[in-house]
Motif scaffolding. Structure first.
Motif, PDB file in Angstrom:
ATOM      1  N   ALA A  17       0.829  -1.206   0.000  1.00 40.43           N
ATOM      2  CA  ALA A  17       0.000   0.000   0.000  1.00 40.43           C
ATOM      3  C   ALA A  17       0.857   1.246   0.000  1.00 40.43           C
ATOM      4  O   ALA A  17       0.571   2.220  -0.721  1.00 40.43           O
ATOM      5  N   GLN A  18       1.937   1.233   0.771  1.00 37.52           N
ATOM      6  CA  GLN A  18       2.825   2.400   0.825  1.00 37.52           C
ATOM      7  C   GLN A  18       3.512   2.617  -0.518  1.00 37.52           C
ATOM      8  O   GLN A  18       3.607   3.750  -1.001  1.00 37.52           O
ATOM      9  N   ALA A  19       3.988   1.551  -1.125  1.00 38.64           N
ATOM     10  CA  ALA A  19       4.648   1.659  -2.430  1.00 38.64           C
ATOM     11  C   ALA A  19       3.685   2.215  -3.472  1.00 38.64           C
ATOM     12  O   ALA A  19       4.045   3.092  -4.267  1.00 38.64           O
ATOM     13  N   GLU A  20       2.456   1.723  -3.453  1.00 39.62           N
ATOM     14  CA  GLU A  20       1.457   2.203  -4.407  1.00 39.62           C
ATOM     15  C   GLU A  20       1.129   3.674  -4.157  1.00 39.62           C
ATOM     16  O   GLU A  20       1.033   4.466  -5.095  1.00 39.62           O
ATOM     17  N   ALA A  21       0.991   4.047  -2.891  1.00 37.93           N
ATOM     18  CA  ALA A  21       0.666   5.433  -2.549  1.00 37.93           C
ATOM     19  C   ALA A  21       1.764   6.401  -2.987  1.00 37.93           C
ATOM     20  O   ALA A  21       1.490   7.523  -3.401  1.00 37.93           O
ATOM     21  N   GLU A  22       3.015   5.946  -2.902  1.00 38.72           N
ATOM     22  CA  GLU A  22       4.143   6.800  -3.260  1.00 38.72           C
ATOM     23  C   GLU A  22       4.534   6.665  -4.725  1.00 38.72           C
ATOM     24  O   GLU A  22       5.369   7.423  -5.215  1.00 38.72           O
ATOM     25  N   GLY A  23       3.968   5.675  -5.408  1.00 37.69           N
ATOM     26  CA  GLY A  23       4.362   5.434  -6.791  1.00 37.69           C
ATOM     27  C   GLY A  23       5.796   4.942  -6.899  1.00 37.69           C
ATOM     28  O   GLY A  23       6.511   5.259  -7.849  1.00 37.69           O
ATOM     29  N   ARG A  24       6.201   4.160  -5.929  1.00 35.60           N
ATOM     30  CA  ARG A  24       7.566   3.626  -5.878  1.00 35.60           C
ATOM     31  C   ARG A  24       7.512   2.110  -5.824  1.00 35.60           C
ATOM     32  O   ARG A  24       6.500   1.522  -5.475  1.00 35.60           O
ATOM     33  N   ALA A  25       8.650   1.511  -6.112  1.00 35.83           N
ATOM     34  CA  ALA A  25       8.766   0.060  -5.991  1.00 35.83           C
ATOM     35  C   ALA A  25       9.059  -0.307  -4.531  1.00 35.83           C
ATOM     36  O   ALA A  25       9.666   0.468  -3.790  1.00 35.83           O
ATOM     37  N   LYS A  26       8.609  -1.501  -4.142  1.00 31.85           N
ATOM     38  CA  LYS A  26       8.865  -1.968  -2.777  1.00 31.85           C
ATOM     39  C   LYS A  26      10.354  -2.007  -2.470  1.00 31.85           C
ATOM     40  O   LYS A  26      10.772  -1.655  -1.363  1.00 31.85           O
ATOM     41  N   HIS A  27      11.156  -2.397  -3.464  1.00 29.55           N
ATOM     42  CA  HIS A  27      12.596  -2.500  -3.197  1.00 29.55           C
ATOM     43  C   HIS A  27      13.206  -1.127  -2.924  1.00 29.55           C
ATOM     44  O   HIS A  27      14.166  -1.015  -2.164  1.00 29.55           O
ATOM     45  N   GLU A  28      12.659  -0.064  -3.498  1.00 27.07           N
ATOM     46  CA  GLU A  28      13.171   1.277  -3.217  1.00 27.07           C
ATOM     47  C   GLU A  28      12.914   1.662  -1.765  1.00 27.07           C
ATOM     48  O   GLU A  28      13.785   2.225  -1.097  1.00 27.07           O
ATOM     49  N   ILE A  29      11.708   1.354  -1.303  1.00 30.96           N
ATOM     50  CA  ILE A  29      11.354   1.686   0.075  1.00 30.96           C
ATOM     51  C   ILE A  29      12.207   0.885   1.050  1.00 30.96           C
ATOM     52  O   ILE A  29      12.731   1.435   2.028  1.00 30.96           O
TER      53      ILE A  29
END
Length: 74
Positions: A17-29
């Motif tokens: 959900a956080q990755a989608e909200a930020e428009g980022r990939a999970k690996h970046e987070i």
């Protein structure tokens, strides 16, 4: 280096959900989280300042002591 991270279902959902909200990939987070963790827990091999580069206020330091020291002419 590539590796696998396993998370409990609720944490996986939260990361998705956080990755989608930020428009980022999970690996970046997760990479950013690891970097932040390592920086927070970094230990220095040598002191950043020598004793000659510091000064002793003669005991516990209060906010007022810091304010006075920062505003003292050089």
């Amino acid at each position: 280096m590539a590796w696998t991270m396993r998370l409990p279902d609720d944490e996986e959902r939260a990361l998705n959900a956080q990755a989608e909200a930020e428009g980022r990939a999970k690996h970046e987070i997760t990479r950013d989280a690891v970097r932040a963790y390592l920086l927070r827990h970094r230990r220095w091999d040598t002191a950043l300042l020598t004793d000659d580069e510091t000064f002793d206020l003669g005991g516990p330091i209060s906010k007022a002591d810091i304010h006075d020291a920062m505003n003292k002419p050089a």
